[in-house]
Design a protein around this motif. Structure first.
Motif, short mmCIF file in Angstrom:
data_model
loop_
_atom_site.label_atom_id
_atom_site.label_comp_id
_atom_site.label_asym_id
_atom_site.label_seq_id
_atom_site.Cartn_x
_atom_site.Cartn_y
_atom_site.Cartn_z
N ILE A 36 0.97 -1.39 0.24
CA ILE A 36 0.19 0.16 -0.17
C ILE A 36 1.16 1.01 -0.11
N ALA A 37 1.94 1.28 0.98
CA ALA A 37 2.89 2.38 0.94
C ALA A 37 3.11 2.62 -0.61
N ALA A 38 3.63 1.41 -1.11
CA ALA A 38 4.58 1.54 -2.74
C ALA A 38 3.90 2.24 -3.43
N PHE A 39 2.56 2.04 -3.87
CA PHE A 39 1.11 2.19 -4.31
C PHE A 39 1.17 3.67 -3.82
N PHE A 40 0.79 4.88 -2.91
CA PHE A 40 0.74 5.73 -2.70
C PHE A 40 1.96 6.32 -3.26
N LEU A 41 3.65 6.04 -3.07
CA LEU A 41 4.23 6.75 -3.50
C LEU A 41 4.71 7.12 -4.95
N ILE A 42 4.56 5.10 -5.30
CA ILE A 42 4.61 5.94 -7.23
C ILE A 42 3.51 6.91 -7.64
N SER A 43 2.15 6.45 -6.87
CA SER A 43 1.35 7.90 -7.42
C SER A 43 1.51 8.97 -7.27
N SER A 44 1.96 9.14 -6.06
CA SER A 44 2.27 10.79 -5.94
C SER A 44 3.51 11.56 -6.71
N GLU A 45 4.36 10.71 -6.97
CA GLU A 45 5.11 10.62 -8.24
C GLU A 45 4.57 11.10 -9.57
N THR A 46 4.10 10.29 -9.77
CA THR A 46 2.91 10.45 -11.34
C THR A 46 2.57 11.39 -11.23
N SER A 47 1.58 11.74 -9.79
CA SER A 47 0.99 13.77 -9.75
C SER A 47 2.38 14.58 -10.08
N LYS A 48 3.13 14.44 -10.02
CA LYS A 48 3.70 15.33 -9.32
C LYS A 48 4.27 15.36 -11.12
N ASP A 49 4.72 14.58 -11.30
CA ASP A 49 5.35 14.17 -13.15
C ASP A 49 4.10 15.08 -13.58
N SER A 50 2.98 14.53 -14.02
CA SER A 50 1.70 15.03 -14.50
C SER A 50 1.86 16.72 -14.12
N ALA A 51 1.89 17.17 -13.17
CA ALA A 51 1.76 18.82 -12.60
C ALA A 51 3.28 19.81 -13.88
#
Length: 80
Positions: A36-51
């Motif tokens: 779960i922690a890995a999922f949220f970390l990857i999700s957060s990085e994807t959001s930053k990259d998209s922004a």
């Protein structure tokens, strides 16, 4: 006469004790928490990259608009 064997005076009882499985449950829980922690970390990085990508696109479009406006301004001053 009947054959008769006496039982030994002492007997040994062997009791096997098995674990309750608490360790396996703890390891499984740890794996789930890490996933779960890995999922949220990857999700957060994807959001930053998209922004960042969106901001870069907007800056590029703004630079193109400024360039077009400068060409139009230069063209209108030479025509007069």
């Amino acid at each position: 006469m009947a054959d008769y064997q006496e039982r030994p005076a002492t007997t040994t009882t062997v009791i096997e004790k098995r674990g309750g499985g608490g360790t396996a449950i703890a390891i499984l829980l740890l794996v789930v928490v890490v996933a779960i922690a890995a999922f949220f970390l990857i999700s957060s990085e994807t959001s930053k990259d998209s922004a960042i990508e969106g901001a870069a696109t907007q800056v590029g479009q703004a630079a193109s608009d400024v360039g077009d406006a400068a060409k139009d301004a230069a063209g209108s001053t030479t025509s007069d």
